[in-house]
Motif scaffolding. Structure first.
Motif, PDB file in Angstrom:
ATOM      1  N   ARG A   8       2.090  51.314  16.541  1.00 10.14           N
ATOM      2  CA  ARG A   8       1.709  51.249  14.959  1.00 10.14           C
ATOM      3  C   ARG A   8       0.356  52.147  14.812  1.00 10.14           C
ATOM      4  O   ARG A   8      -0.690  51.689  15.548  1.00 10.14           O
ATOM      5  CB  ARG A   8       1.538  49.938  14.600  1.00 10.14           C
ATOM      6  CG  ARG A   8       2.750  48.953  14.609  1.00 10.14           C
ATOM      7  CD  ARG A   8       2.372  47.506  14.096  1.00 10.14           C
ATOM      8  NE  ARG A   8       3.413  46.960  14.295  1.00 10.14           N
ATOM      9  CZ  ARG A   8       3.532  45.419  13.694  1.00 10.14           C
ATOM     10  NH1 ARG A   8       2.566  45.058  13.248  1.00 10.14           N
ATOM     11  NH2 ARG A   8       4.452  44.681  14.067  1.00 10.14           N
ATOM     12  N   PRO A   9       0.298  53.253  14.211  1.00 11.65           N
ATOM     13  CA  PRO A   9      -0.844  53.849  13.996  1.00 11.65           C
ATOM     14  C   PRO A   9      -1.979  53.211  13.159  1.00 11.65           C
ATOM     15  O   PRO A   9      -1.659  52.770  12.022  1.00 11.65           O
ATOM     16  CB  PRO A   9      -0.370  55.303  13.156  1.00 11.65           C
ATOM     17  CG  PRO A   9       0.884  54.740  12.401  1.00 11.65           C
ATOM     18  CD  PRO A   9       1.425  53.778  13.451  1.00 11.65           C
ATOM     19  N   SER A  10      -3.043  52.844  13.944  1.00  7.40           N
ATOM     20  CA  SER A  10      -4.109  52.057  13.176  1.00  7.40           C
ATOM     21  C   SER A  10      -5.140  52.369  13.718  1.00  7.40           C
ATOM     22  O   SER A  10      -5.617  52.413  15.074  1.00  7.40           O
ATOM     23  CB  SER A  10      -3.532  50.589  13.202  1.00  7.40           C
ATOM     24  OG  SER A  10      -4.699  49.825  12.637  1.00  7.40           O
ATOM     25  N   THR A  11      -6.487  52.493  12.780  1.00  6.43           N
ATOM     26  CA  THR A  11      -7.746  52.419  13.306  1.00  6.43           C
ATOM     27  C   THR A  11      -8.217  51.059  13.329  1.00  6.43           C
ATOM     28  O   THR A  11      -9.672  51.041  13.586  1.00  6.43           O
ATOM     29  CB  THR A  11      -8.487  53.437  12.480  1.00  6.43           C
ATOM     30  OG1 THR A  11      -8.501  52.985  11.297  1.00  6.43           O
ATOM     31  CG2 THR A  11      -7.896  54.876  12.644  1.00  6.43           C
ATOM     32  N   GLN A  12      -7.670  50.261  12.735  1.00  6.71           N
ATOM     33  CA  GLN A  12      -8.260  48.590  12.749  1.00  6.71           C
ATOM     34  C   GLN A  12      -8.029  48.071  14.210  1.00  6.71           C
ATOM     35  O   GLN A  12      -6.842  48.331  14.836  1.00  6.71           O
ATOM     36  CB  GLN A  12      -7.410  48.165  11.619  1.00  6.71           C
ATOM     37  CG  GLN A  12      -7.888  46.656  11.484  1.00  6.71           C
ATOM     38  CD  GLN A  12      -7.236  45.679  10.252  1.00  6.71           C
ATOM     39  OE1 GLN A  12      -5.918  45.990   9.959  1.00  6.71           O
ATOM     40  NE2 GLN A  12      -7.864  45.061   9.563  1.00  6.71           N
ATOM     41  N   LEU A 181       5.667  44.644  32.933  1.00  4.26           N
ATOM     42  CA  LEU A 181       6.461  45.417  31.969  1.00  4.26           C
ATOM     43  C   LEU A 181       6.509  44.736  30.600  1.00  4.26           C
ATOM     44  O   LEU A 181       6.242  45.375  29.483  1.00  4.26           O
ATOM     45  CB  LEU A 181       7.918  45.334  32.486  1.00  4.26           C
ATOM     46  CG  LEU A 181       8.902  46.456  31.583  1.00  4.26           C
ATOM     47  CD1 LEU A 181       8.663  47.635  31.524  1.00  4.26           C
ATOM     48  CD2 LEU A 181      10.317  45.706  31.782  1.00  4.26           C
ATOM     49  N   ALA A 182       6.813  43.512  30.554  1.00  7.78           N
ATOM     50  CA  ALA A 182       6.858  42.773  29.215  1.00  7.78           C
ATOM     51  C   ALA A 182       5.511  43.102  28.559  1.00  7.78           C
ATOM     52  O   ALA A 182       5.545  43.250  27.157  1.00  7.78           O
ATOM     53  CB  ALA A 182       7.203  41.307  29.362  1.00  7.78           C
ATOM     54  N   VAL A 183       4.274  42.513  29.067  1.00  7.50           N
ATOM     55  CA  VAL A 183       3.263  42.656  28.458  1.00  7.50           C
ATOM     56  C   VAL A 183       2.861  43.947  27.782  1.00  7.50           C
ATOM     57  O   VAL A 183       2.186  44.137  26.719  1.00  7.50           O
ATOM     58  CB  VAL A 183       2.076  41.834  29.043  1.00  7.50           C
ATOM     59  CG1 VAL A 183       1.545  42.702  30.321  1.00  7.50           C
ATOM     60  CG2 VAL A 183       0.535  41.567  28.215  1.00  7.50           C
ATOM     61  N   VAL A 184       2.840  45.167  28.746  1.00  9.75           N
ATOM     62  CA  VAL A 184       2.486  46.332  28.170  1.00  9.75           C
ATOM     63  C   VAL A 184       3.486  46.948  27.141  1.00  9.75           C
ATOM     64  O   VAL A 184       3.146  47.515  26.148  1.00  9.75           O
ATOM     65  CB  VAL A 184       2.444  47.427  29.483  1.00  9.75           C
ATOM     66  CG1 VAL A 184       2.343  48.869  28.907  1.00  9.75           C
ATOM     67  CG2 VAL A 184       1.392  46.886  30.292  1.00  9.75           C
ATOM     68  N   SER A 185       4.646  46.641  27.284  1.00  7.82           N
ATOM     69  CA  SER A 185       5.515  47.011  26.239  1.00  7.82           C
ATOM     70  C   SER A 185       5.182  46.463  24.971  1.00  7.82           C
ATOM     71  O   SER A 185       5.339  47.036  23.898  1.00  7.82           O
ATOM     72  CB  SER A 185       7.075  46.603  26.501  1.00  7.82           C
ATOM     73  OG  SER A 185       7.391  47.166  27.867  1.00  7.82           O
ATOM     74  N   ASP A 186       5.179  45.135  25.083  1.00  7.38           N
ATOM     75  CA  ASP A 186       4.546  44.400  23.783  1.00  7.38           C
ATOM     76  C   ASP A 186       3.397  44.851  23.133  1.00  7.38           C
ATOM     77  O   ASP A 186       3.082  44.919  21.811  1.00  7.38           O
ATOM     78  CB  ASP A 186       4.590  42.908  23.902  1.00  7.38           C
ATOM     79  CG  ASP A 186       5.996  42.403  23.934  1.00  7.38           C
ATOM     80  OD1 ASP A 186       6.873  42.595  23.268  1.00  7.38           O
ATOM     81  OD2 ASP A 186       6.105  41.388  24.840  1.00  7.38           O
ATOM     82  N   ASP A 187       2.343  44.961  24.004  1.00 10.94           N
ATOM     83  CA  ASP A 187       0.924  45.426  23.559  1.00 10.94           C
ATOM     84  C   ASP A 187       1.036  46.913  22.827  1.00 10.94           C
ATOM     85  O   ASP A 187       0.396  47.154  21.758  1.00 10.94           O
ATOM     86  CB  ASP A 187       0.080  45.413  24.617  1.00 10.94           C
ATOM     87  CG  ASP A 187      -0.409  44.165  24.924  1.00 10.94           C
ATOM     88  OD1 ASP A 187      -0.496  43.278  24.030  1.00 10.94           O
ATOM     89  OD2 ASP A 187      -0.767  43.814  26.103  1.00 10.94           O
ATOM     90  N   ILE A 188       1.890  47.787  23.580  1.00 10.67           N
ATOM     91  CA  ILE A 188       2.001  49.099  22.723  1.00 10.67           C
ATOM     92  C   ILE A 188       2.965  49.065  21.469  1.00 10.67           C
ATOM     93  O   ILE A 188       2.415  49.533  20.459  1.00 10.67           O
ATOM     94  CB  ILE A 188       2.803  50.040  23.906  1.00 10.67           C
ATOM     95  CG1 ILE A 188       1.924  50.248  24.948  1.00 10.67           C
ATOM     96  CG2 ILE A 188       3.143  51.110  23.050  1.00 10.67           C
ATOM     97  CD1 ILE A 188       2.689  51.261  26.013  1.00 10.67           C
ATOM     98  N   ASN A 189       3.777  48.366  21.504  1.00 10.05           N
ATOM     99  CA  ASN A 189       4.687  48.025  20.334  1.00 10.05           C
ATOM    100  C   ASN A 189       4.205  47.307  19.278  1.00 10.05           C
ATOM    101  O   ASN A 189       4.569  47.735  18.134  1.00 10.05           O
ATOM    102  CB  ASN A 189       5.934  47.214  20.764  1.00 10.05           C
ATOM    103  CG  ASN A 189       7.073  47.320  19.749  1.00 10.05           C
ATOM    104  OD1 ASN A 189       7.482  46.044  19.172  1.00 10.05           O
ATOM    105  ND2 ASN A 189       7.736  48.386  19.417  1.00 10.05           N
TER     106      ASN A 189
END
Length: 300
Positions: A8-12, A181-189
């Motif tokens: 998600r594009p966000s500066t917050q 894999l799961a934690v990085v995928s979720d944190d990016i998503n």
């Protein structure tokens, strides 16, 4: 190369607390939840909750719901919907497929005993065997070998270079998705920008940084708070049967956690509601006051 992970594009500021439902919240997990919440709110950010329920054999029935109820009782209210990793299989499979399409993974038949017998670090012996993915573990071709990073609390963190260079597992032989894999995928998503968590994850962060570089995505900022240990040095954890925190009288635990985090709550807050204590804590939160050490022992 492009991956379908949607950030998600966000500066917050977007932070998160991500407990596993292997047990109820204990004082150590309260410390992490509180620190991540306060850092997010003090920076006018959002605080998300994610239940990391991708390892069913280790999970305790009803623990996820009890964790959420405990957070509410402690005044720790999250933004957005709670995410459950058990519902993210499609995302993880898509990421695995794209990694395989770029020849960034391979199947591995090595057992833990074999790896331990050869020195404890995986040698990469299966990478040219072209084993079928079915019924085997899946490893990432580690191209970036991140072995150090700058932590907002602990300063420069140096990890074991040999471990950092290992082709680590991202899907287990039993079909369960590996934590990295799961934690990085979720944190990016989820567009996570800041991660405040315990020092037990200092070393695994290096592997997560490897994945961020593999995906071509900027990593979040990390801040690792000290672990709480028993007076004889054991980590306070669900596995060690640490007692659950009191849901009926949360004030004392919140005050104690603030003190462990290096904050200085005034004595008059002892009679306040959880919401009043947290309001003071958000206003006065100082990340720089959190002790720069890996662990703090509970008094005897």
């Amino acid at each position: 190369m492009a991956f379908s992970l949607i950030q998600r594009p966000s500066t917050q500021y977007r932070g998160r607390f991500a407990p596993s439902p292997s047990g109820l919240l204990h004082f150590g997990s309260l410390l992490t939840a509180l620190a991540s919440y306060l850092d997010a709110k003090a920076n006018d950010g959002l605080w998300l909750v994610r239940i990391e329920d991708i390892d069913p054999p280790r999970e305790q029935a009803g623990a996820a719901d009890e964790i959420l109820r405990t957070l509410v009782d402690y005044g720790l209210h999250w933004d957005e919907h709670v995410r459950y990793q058990s519902q993210q299989s499609a995302l993880y499979e898509q990421v695995l497929s794209e990694l395989a399409a770029h020849n960034l993974t391979y199947a591995c038949a090595c057992t833990r005993a074999q790896i331990k017998a050869s020195g404890g670090i995986y040698s990469g012996r299966c990478q040219h065997l072209h084993l079928p993915y079915r019924a085997h573990a899946v490893r990432i071709r580690n191209q970036f070998k991140a072995d150090n990073y700058q932590d907002l609390i602990q300063g420069k963190v140096q990890c074991d270079p040999a471990l950092a260079s290992e082709d680590f597992i991202i899907k287990r032989k039993d079909g369960l998705y590996a934590y990295q894999l799961a934690v990085v995928s979720d944190d990016i998503n989820q567009g996570i920008t800041h991660i405040v968590r315990g020092c037990d994850l200092l070393e695994p962060t290096a592997r997560q940084l490897t994945l961020y570089q593999t995906f071509g995505v900027a990593a979040p900022q990390y801040a690792h708070v000290p672990l709480i240990t028993t007076h004889d040095g054991y980590k306070l954890s669900k596995q060690n049967k640490a007692p659950a925190i009191d849901r009926k009288a949360p004030q004392a635990s919140i005050i104690s956690a603030l003190e462990f985090l290096g904050q200085q709550p005034p004595a008059q807050l002892n009679d306040g509601t959880p919401e009043e204590i947290l309001a003071w804590a958000v206003e006065h939160w100082q990340l720089t006051n959190v002790p720069k050490q890996a662990s703090i022992a509970l008094p005897e």
